[in-house]
Motif scaffolding. Structure first.
Motif, short mmCIF file in Angstrom:
data_model
loop_
_atom_site.label_atom_id
_atom_site.label_comp_id
_atom_site.label_asym_id
_atom_site.label_seq_id
_atom_site.Cartn_x
_atom_site.Cartn_y
_atom_site.Cartn_z
N GLN A 127 -2.56 4.96 9.28
CA GLN A 127 -2.69 6.41 9.36
C GLN A 127 -1.62 7.00 10.28
O GLN A 127 -1.04 8.05 9.98
CB GLN A 127 -4.09 6.79 9.88
N SER A 141 -4.51 13.72 3.73
CA SER A 141 -5.25 13.22 2.57
C SER A 141 -6.71 12.92 2.89
O SER A 141 -7.05 12.48 3.99
CB SER A 141 -4.57 11.94 2.06
N ASN A 142 -7.56 13.15 1.91
CA ASN A 142 -8.97 12.78 2.02
C ASN A 142 -9.13 11.26 2.04
O ASN A 142 -10.19 10.76 2.43
CB ASN A 142 -9.77 13.36 0.86
N TYR A 143 -8.11 10.55 1.60
CA TYR A 143 -8.18 9.09 1.50
C TYR A 143 -7.64 8.37 2.73
O TYR A 143 -7.54 7.15 2.72
CB TYR A 143 -7.44 8.63 0.24
N LEU A 144 -7.27 9.11 3.78
CA LEU A 144 -6.74 8.46 4.98
C LEU A 144 -7.73 7.47 5.57
O LEU A 144 -7.33 6.47 6.16
CB LEU A 144 -6.36 9.51 6.04
N SER A 145 -9.02 7.73 5.40
CA SER A 145 -10.04 6.81 5.95
C SER A 145 -9.99 5.44 5.27
O SER A 145 -10.52 4.47 5.80
CB SER A 145 -11.43 7.42 5.81
N ASP A 146 -9.32 5.34 4.12
CA ASP A 146 -9.17 4.05 3.44
C ASP A 146 -8.13 3.16 4.12
O ASP A 146 -8.02 1.98 3.80
CB ASP A 146 -8.74 4.26 1.99
N TYR A 147 -7.37 3.72 5.05
CA TYR A 147 -6.29 3.00 5.71
C TYR A 147 -6.68 2.66 7.14
O TYR A 147 -7.52 3.32 7.75
CB TYR A 147 -5.01 3.84 5.72
N LYS A 172 0.81 -1.21 0.00
CA LYS A 172 0.00 0.00 0.00
C LYS A 172 0.85 1.27 0.00
O LYS A 172 0.31 2.36 0.05
CB LYS A 172 -0.91 0.02 1.23
N SER A 227 0.87 16.02 2.26
CA SER A 227 -0.34 15.56 1.57
C SER A 227 -0.76 14.18 2.07
O SER A 227 -1.96 13.89 2.13
CB SER A 227 -0.14 15.56 0.05
N ASN A 228 0.19 13.34 2.44
CA ASN A 228 -0.15 12.03 3.01
C ASN A 228 -0.83 12.19 4.37
O ASN A 228 -1.76 11.46 4.70
CB ASN A 228 1.09 11.15 3.16
#
Length: 177
Positions: free
Chosen positions: A138, A127-133, A94, A123-124
């Protein structure tokens, strides 16, 4: 040898020796004031420096892939990649657990690469995509560190604890000097 002076015999020899002494003195003085060239990283490769980080942080079992291609690291633009002399990027599936050590083609390039790494790290972390982890993943993103010493630049995201990443960074700095 072409005659420079219109003198003969003993006087010509004295002049030649005097000119030779002056030239040697100037040459010796120039060498004495020459700036020393600093040694960088004692010939350590980016891969060896990555191994140093893994030795400190542990979590080497999480690493699945390695790359020496700057294009595989998502934190660089095309213009950034042109500044890379060598790179070693170790990461998991990932790209959460990762360590990337770069040797830039010059100190100015290293400064620009560090700016790009700081942007990538920020940006990491936001990120708006942190909830995917997962929660631990995180934390790894949020505890990542990046730094620079000379022509070497790095990004370390190998632990949920920022203190582990900073400790690895300290060891990396020692290995680079």
């Amino acid at each position: 040898m072409k005659k420079i002076f219109r003198t003969t015999g003993r006087t010509a020899q004295i002049w030649k020796r005097a000119v030779a002494c002056v030239l040697l003195t100037v040459l010796a003085a120039g060498m004495a004031f020459q700036a020393p060239v600093p040694a960088e990283a004692a010939d350590m490769t980016c891969k060896e420096l990555c191994q140093t980080v893994l030795g400190v942080t542990g979590n080497g079992d999480k690493i699945e892939y390695q790359s020496s291609n700057a294009g595989d690291f998502a934190g660089f633009t095309v213009s950034d990649r042109a500044k890379v002399a060598s790179i070693m990027y170790l990461y998991d599936a990932k790209q959460v657990y990762s360590v990337c050590v770069i040797k830039a083609s010059g100190k100015a390039g290293a400064k620009q690469l560090l700016k790009s790494l700081k942007i990538y790290s920020a940006s990491n972390k936001n990120s708006n995509y942190l909830s995917d982890y997962t929660e631990d993943e995180q934390k790894v993103f949020k505890s990542a560190v990046c730094g620079r010493k000379g022509r070497y630049v790095w990004y370390i995201a190998m632990s949920t604890a920022k203190s582990d990443s900073k400790k690895a960074q300290s060891e990396l700095k020692k290995a680079v000097s």
